[in-house]
Write a protein that holds these residues in place. Sequence first.
Motif, PDB file in Angstrom:
ATOM      1  N   LEU A   1       2.879  27.010   4.828  1.00  0.00           N
ATOM      2  CA  LEU A   1       3.343  27.753   6.200  1.00  0.00           C
ATOM      3  C   LEU A   1       5.111  27.610   5.855  1.00  0.00           C
ATOM      4  CD1 LEU A   1       1.222  24.913   8.170  1.00  0.00           C
ATOM      5  CD2 LEU A   1       0.867  27.328   7.898  1.00  0.00           C
TER       6      LEU A   1
ATOM      7  N   ILE B   1       5.810  24.420   4.097  1.00  0.00           N
ATOM      8  CA  ILE B   1       4.677  23.268   4.612  1.00  0.00           C
ATOM      9  C   ILE B   1       3.623  23.577   3.851  1.00  0.00           C
ATOM     10  CG2 ILE B   1       3.659  21.936   6.379  1.00  0.00           C
ATOM     11  CD1 ILE B   1       6.106  22.774   8.251  1.00  0.00           C
TER      12      ILE B   1
ATOM     13  N   PHE C   1      -1.083  17.603   6.709  1.00  0.00           N
ATOM     14  CA  PHE C   1       0.310  18.203   6.330  1.00  0.00           C
ATOM     15  C   PHE C   1       0.828  17.224   5.288  1.00  0.00           C
ATOM     16  CE2 PHE C   1       0.286  21.652   9.515  1.00  0.00           C
ATOM     17  CZ  PHE C   1      -0.672  21.141  10.610  1.00  0.00           C
ATOM     18  N   GLY C   2       1.550  18.113   4.463  1.00  0.00           N
ATOM     19  CA  GLY C   2       2.823  17.625   3.706  1.00  0.00           C
ATOM     20  C   GLY C   2       4.064  17.504   4.669  1.00  0.00           C
ATOM     21  N   THR C   3       4.886  16.752   4.180  1.00  0.00           N
ATOM     22  CA  THR C   3       6.028  16.417   5.048  1.00  0.00           C
ATOM     23  C   THR C   3       7.293  17.674   4.756  1.00  0.00           C
ATOM     24  OG1 THR C   3       7.339  15.305   3.123  1.00  0.00           O
ATOM     25  CG2 THR C   3       6.077  14.011   4.888  1.00  0.00           C
TER      26      THR C   3
END
Lengths: 111, 108
Positions: B35, B86, B98-100
């Motif tokens: 994303l 992301i 999600f990753g940060t």
Amino acid sequence: NAGVTQTPKFQVLKTGQSMTLQCAQDMNHEYMSWYRQDPGMGLRLIHYSVGAGITDQGEVPNGYNVSRSTTEDFPLRLLSAAPSQTSVYFCASSSGAGGYTFGSGTRLTVV
Amino acid sequence: KNEVEQSPQNLTAQEGEFITINCSYSVGISALHWLQQHPGGGIVSLFMLSSGKKKHGRLIATINIQEKHSSLHITASHPRDSAVYICAVEGATNKLIFGTGTLLAVQP
């Protein structure tokens, strides 16, 4: 334009007030979800729905309610706003095979 | 330990450089998403991957299911590519983890 419509874009609430964040999609997606985005953290799932009449809790559901009376709409209700709910909120929908479509976000401040 | 780890957290590049952002995950997945989020902006889906490689314009995404690793490459980077990227993984129940994010700044 097809997509996910999220309103309002900005909101300031006083502690204890309630409000509803609106989310609507016109793509006939079954899956809809709400996330909050806080600095230094990834997006976190609040509630989700796999179809009309079906909702379930995500990672951080406390203080929020949802309902899914139609395929198109998935509102998020804050029952009694707290400063810890200051965040940016995103609604998203998915057909499963076609990826996710996100709303433009709501920046909420609780004072 | 986070279930989705991205690296680097911050990346500064010069215009024209080739950029790679990495994502590792520790759970079983049905798909992986990349994303893009511009500062103060909404979130746009770039790729959804379950295997192999996808290309869209100057963006390329790859995934290695056995190694639980994905990469996002940007060729001929441009200042308009500056954004947060992301990585998110999707399990069997459609829920995303999600990753940060990786904050990319491309300087002219």
